[in-house]
Design a protein around this motif. Structure first.
Motif, PDB file in Angstrom:
ATOM      1  N   THR A  78      -4.874  -9.592   3.431  1.00  0.00           N
ATOM      2  CA  THR A  78      -5.186  -8.272   2.928  1.00  0.00           C
ATOM      3  C   THR A  78      -5.028  -7.403   1.097  1.00  0.00           C
ATOM      4  O   THR A  78      -4.069  -8.107   0.473  1.00  0.00           O
ATOM      5  N   GLN A 124       0.963  -1.328  -0.088  1.00  0.00           N
ATOM      6  CA  GLN A 124      -0.073  -0.339  -0.051  1.00  0.00           C
ATOM      7  C   GLN A 124       1.239   1.308   0.144  1.00  0.00           C
ATOM      8  O   GLN A 124       0.785   2.053  -0.890  1.00  0.00           O
ATOM      9  N   ALA A 168      -1.835   3.261  -2.038  1.00  0.00           N
ATOM     10  CA  ALA A 168      -3.183   2.997  -2.686  1.00  0.00           C
ATOM     11  C   ALA A 168      -3.643   3.663  -1.570  1.00  0.00           C
ATOM     12  O   ALA A 168      -3.106   3.697  -0.251  1.00  0.00           O
ATOM     13  N   ASP A 220     -10.081  -2.081  -7.376  1.00  0.00           N
ATOM     14  CA  ASP A 220     -10.207  -1.472  -6.264  1.00  0.00           C
ATOM     15  C   ASP A 220     -11.969  -2.135  -6.198  1.00  0.00           C
ATOM     16  O   ASP A 220     -12.113  -3.234  -4.720  1.00  0.00           O
ATOM     17  N   VAL A 254      -4.854  -5.150  -1.908  1.00  0.00           N
ATOM     18  CA  VAL A 254      -4.507  -3.748  -2.198  1.00  0.00           C
ATOM     19  C   VAL A 254      -4.709  -3.479  -3.556  1.00  0.00           C
ATOM     20  O   VAL A 254      -4.041  -3.544  -4.553  1.00  0.00           O
ATOM     21  N   ILE A 269      -7.109  -0.413   1.714  1.00  0.00           N
ATOM     22  CA  ILE A 269      -6.722  -1.313   1.804  1.00  0.00           C
ATOM     23  C   ILE A 269      -8.044  -2.809   2.131  1.00  0.00           C
ATOM     24  O   ILE A 269      -9.249  -1.962   2.759  1.00  0.00           O
TER      25      ILE A 269
END
Lengths: 524, 367
Positions: free
Chosen positions: B285, B101, B106, B294, B287, B109
């Motif tokens: 996680t 990230q 980014a 997204d 990213v 997350i």
């Protein structure tokens, strides 16, 4: 009617053509190339089943596991997959290069000790689950146990046996490292080794041939089980699983070409199916790798303690080099080299290149293991229409500047080619020399390497050699000849020599002479 | 003559039909694809079965996405993998996720599911460790006391050193089999736990603390010798080779539960799962690296169908009841609520620990 049908068919074909042209670049090849260990040859009957179940034909190319790992990592091999008895060495060698995209263990076979039933009984090992590597070392040292094992620098079964026994003797409970290699104890153990080989299969064949003079063999459980079932043994082998631990081969199928992921997943999923696992178990004597298929009654239920494997290539190098230079019974090899007229030029240069490599020029990992090693004796017998010379060298210093190695190199460099070809006279000389040497030093590994580029046209013929060979003692007849088919040599003539003496032929018509010698070094 | 022509035509016709079937299939596929946004992701290998699940694929399709994934080690995703061709990165651990990230700036997350670290073992081993007080049962779950375990490792105890051990007479050192911390998240999570314990129950906060705990935690890894790089591999060995090789294996709870719930016969009654105490959550996680990436993060987090499918793979989600219900429905006792859960060190501190171990691994040779 006819026109209409034709029209339809044509339309379909045109459509197909258009589609193929416009579609994404999908690899439609249904053949998967696999670089495989030679011990996987016994899976060949299963390959048609794989094709039937998955649509993919596995095309296996066989090699030694260390050679194979090296070829994959240096980029000289482009197989889609690799399939060896173990993936550990390749995993360490690849470092961060990520050559292995995926790996899945397919089947299991521990490397264990097969001991002739009568010997196991007299040593108190038969049926025992308490035998340790130390017990075996003690029996070997006392001259009560003589065994066969492959060369750890060439074959995985010998390699993991060496790691196993070295870990056990290290006595730390953890993994062996260079500072805990107990050379003296390992020498005790390997004082019992009376037969070596470059592959597990050749070892088993040679054991069968010489079984009356050897007490047992270190090999895969699967090889030992099939020998016991094969009807060729005078006496069955008791399988001993040392209590302090063994190492199990898990035969991972490794994906190297990431674009074949789908095919790989299909093949793995078939191989891990209960049906395929049962078939593999029955056919090859290897244990299943999935819990839903239970090992059948042939397999021991003894607790098999698995020893840790080194995490570090330096440890492995040091262990193999210690084995070659200090621990194993040293070799005495007779190189019978054709220097007849036809060898002039490139061919003799290839011989010279070979000896350059054997004396240090080949810096690759496998090249270093194939080099002439400390304590080794070699005798070079160049011949043409007659035996030209008969020269022995003792190798003690194996450093880069070694005068021992330089002497060999200088000698081979001085060879000149001319005249005809007296193969059998030269071979007879090698066996006469070896007979005398073996009488004086019985504990070395003796072998003959015959390299010729033509047919015999001088001196003794094949019958003459056979009569000579058959008149020799069992000890002398145990010395194999590894014959190299080079140039216009007669494969038949050389195959006959190899099978008479329990050796093997190696074809150098399409493979370079230095690389063939490198493989043969694994048998010495 | 005409008969031969007839046969020939029939053959052509037959080929035509076969080709037509293939074409129509291809066309259907292509038509479907044109409606879908293709999204490329790189994920930790432990999530591949989830992304390959036909129901997961169908749900993504229904939402307008065709998700294509490649797998890589979680640490590799954060360091060496070229992320420019991906819409999202989805490593197993939070430290790697945060690092990505930061590196790729980014905005968000997503942590759609998580799983605690657990230890796959055997009844026999469980009993032996209980006899030493190293494992105790808390609220029905077997917990392995990491302080006591580190003490066993510090003394290089072997299985044969346990008094009255007749059930597992193995002379090798007591270790938990893990993956290679330099490539794999699960080993890094194990290292997180061990470093916390070795640092007097504190998360390692800086490189000097990392240096201080290294001598204590390094033997956990160096003594294992060769380790594999994917978390699936030691668990496979555990299931297939069994107790002689790996009596204790550091795994994700999800791996064990997925096999139990699938009732595939791989977890027999001789096997048990325990938890390190303390343990750590491996928070998967995601990213996002593009707008479509997204969208995938959002869907995984908010789409009820995808959340419920994650449970099938043993992952815990934001809805603990769904997790319990799924397992209970399949006759599997729901795992315990874990109370003693620590945070992993930050990425940089974890890196310091991993690099320290890596250095020691290459030094385990003595010449």
């Amino acid at each position: 009617m006819r026109t209409r049908l034709l029209g339809l068919a044509l339309a379909a074909l045109v459509l197909a053509g258009a589609c193929t042209g416009a579609g994404p670049a999908v690899d439609t090849s249904h053949t998967l190339t696999v670089l495989a260990g030679s011990e996987l040859k016994d899976l060949e009957p299963i390959l048609p089943d794989i094709k039937k179940a998955t649509g993919y034909q596995l095309s296996l190319k066989y090699t030694g596991s260390l050679d194979g790992a090296e070829a994959i990592v240096d980029g000289s091999d482009h197989s889609d997959m690799a399939w060896f008895s173990s993936g550990n060495y390749l995993t360490l060698l690849q470092g961060k290069s990520g050559k292995i995209t995926a790996q899945q263990p397919i089947m299991l076979s521990p490397v264990v000790i097969g001991v002739k039933h009568s010997v196991a009984q007299s040593l108190g090992w038969s049926g025992s689950t308490k035998v340790t590597w130390a017990d075996i070392a003690n029996a070997a040292k006392a001259g009560q146990f003589h065994f066969a094992m492959t060369n750890p620098a060439a074959s995985n079964s010998g390699f993991v046996a060496l790691v196993g026994v070295a870990s056990a003797f290290a006595g730390t409970g953890g993994v062996v490292d260079s500072s805990s290699i107990k050379v003296d104890r390992l020498k005790d153990f390997f004082s019992g080794q009376t037969l070596t080989a470059g592959s597990s299969g050749f070892l088993a064949d040679t054991y069968v041939r010489r079984q009356d003079t050897i007490d047992g063999m270190i090999n895969y459980e699967s090889v030992l089980l099939s020998l016991n079932a094969g009807g060729k043994l005078h006496e069955p082998l008791d399988l001993i699983y040392p209590k302090d631990g063994i190492i199990t081969a898990n035969y991972p199928l490794m994906l190297l070409n990431a674009s074949k992921r789908d095919a790989y997943d299909k093949v793995v999923s078939y191989l891990k199916s209960a049906e395929a696992q049962r078939r593999i178990m029955t056919q090859t004597g290897r244990r299943p790798s999935i819990p839903d298929v239970q090992p059948d009654s042939r397999f021991s239920t003894q607790l098999l303690v698995e020893l840790p494997f080194p995490s570090n290539l330096d440890v492995i190098d040091n262990l193999i080099l210690a084995y070659l230079d200090q621990i194993r019974p040293p070799a005495h090899t007779y190189f019978v080299l054709d220097i007849s007229g036809s060898m002039d030029g490139d061919r003799l240069n290839a011989v010279k290149k070979t000896f350059d490599n054997l004396t240090g020029a080949d810096q690759s990992i496998t090249g270093r293991f194939a080099r002439l090693r400390s304590r080794e004796e070699i005798t070079i017998i160049p011949f043409n229409g007659q035996v030209v010379d008969d020269r022995s060298f003792s190798i003690n210093d194996v450093s880069a500047s070694s005068p021992d190695l330089a002497a060999v190199r200088r000698y081979v460099d001085g060879l000149r080619a001319n005249d005809s070809t007296a193969i059998y006279d030269a071979l007879i000389r090698a066996y006469q020399d070896a007979a005398a040497a073996k009488a004086g030093e019985p504990d070395r590994f003796y072998s003959v390497v015959l390299m010729t580029d033509g047919e015999n046209n001088s001196g003794n013929d094949a019958n003459g050699f056979e009569r000579f060979y058959n008149s020799q003692s069992t000890d002398v007849k145990a010395i194999p000849t590894f014959a190299i088919i080079f140039g216009e040599a007669s494969p038949q003539e050389l195959n006959d020599i190899a099978s008479l003496t329990g050796g093997q032929t190696f074809d150098s018509r399409n493979v370079s002479l230095p690389s063939v010698f490198k493989v043969i070094r694994g048998y010495q | 003559m005409s008969r031969i022509l007839g046969i020939g035509l029939a053959v052509v016709l037959a080929i035509g039909v076969v080709v037509a079937i293939v074409v129509s299939f291809t066309q259907n596929h292509n038509q479907a694809s044109t409606h879908l946004t293709v999204v490329h992701g790189v994920i930790g290998s432990e999530k591949l079965p989830f992304f390959q699940d036909q129901d997961v694929i169908a749900e993504f399709h229904a939402r307008g996405y065709d998700v294509q994934v490649d797998t890589a080690g979680s640490r590799a995703i954060a360091t060496t993998v070229d992320l420019s061709k991906y819409d999202f990165a989805f490593p197993a651990g939070e430290p790697a996720g945060i690092k990505i990230q930061k590196d790729h700036k980014a905005k968000a997350i997503y942590q759609p599911f998580y799983t605690p670290m657990a230890i796959a073992s055997f009844k026999v081993i469980d009993d032996l460790l209980k006899s030493q007080g190293v494992v105790t049962t808390v609220n029905g779950a077997d917990m392995l006391d990491m302080h006591k375990f580190l003490a066993l490792v510090a003394a290089n105890k072997r299985w044969t050193d346990i008094p009255n051990n007749t059930t597992y007479p193995a002379g090798k050192s007591i270790v938990i089999t893990s993956t290679d911390p330099t490539t794999s998240n699960s080993a890094a999570m194990y290292l997180s736990i061990a470093s916390y314990v070795a640092n007097s129950d504190n998360v390692v906060q800086d490189p000097s603390q990392a240096d201080k705990v290294l001598p204590t935690v390094a033997p956990l890894f160096t003594r294992q010798g060769f380790t594999l790089s994917s978390t699936e591999a030691p668990f496979e060995d555990y299931l297939s080779i069994g107790i002689g090789k790996d009596p204790l294996v550091m795994i994700y709870e999800a791996q064990y539960l997925a096999h139990l719930a699938a009732k595939d016969g791989s977890i027999k009654s001789d096997k048990v799962m325990m938890y390190p105490n303390p343990t750590v959550y491996s928070k998967h996680t995601l990213v996002p690296l593009s707008a479509s990436g997204d969208a995938i993060g959002r869907l995984l987090t908010n789409d009820a169908k995808l959340q419920s499918l994650a449970v099938k793979y043993g992952f815990r989600t934001s809805d603990p009841n769904a997790f319990s219900k799924y397992l209970t429905d399949r006759g599997v006792a729901p795992p315990p609520q874990l109370v003693n859960v620590i945070d992993p060190p930050t990425y940089d501190n974890l890196e310091a620990l991993i690099n320290g171990i890596a250095k020691l691994q290459t030094q385990v040779k003595g010449g």
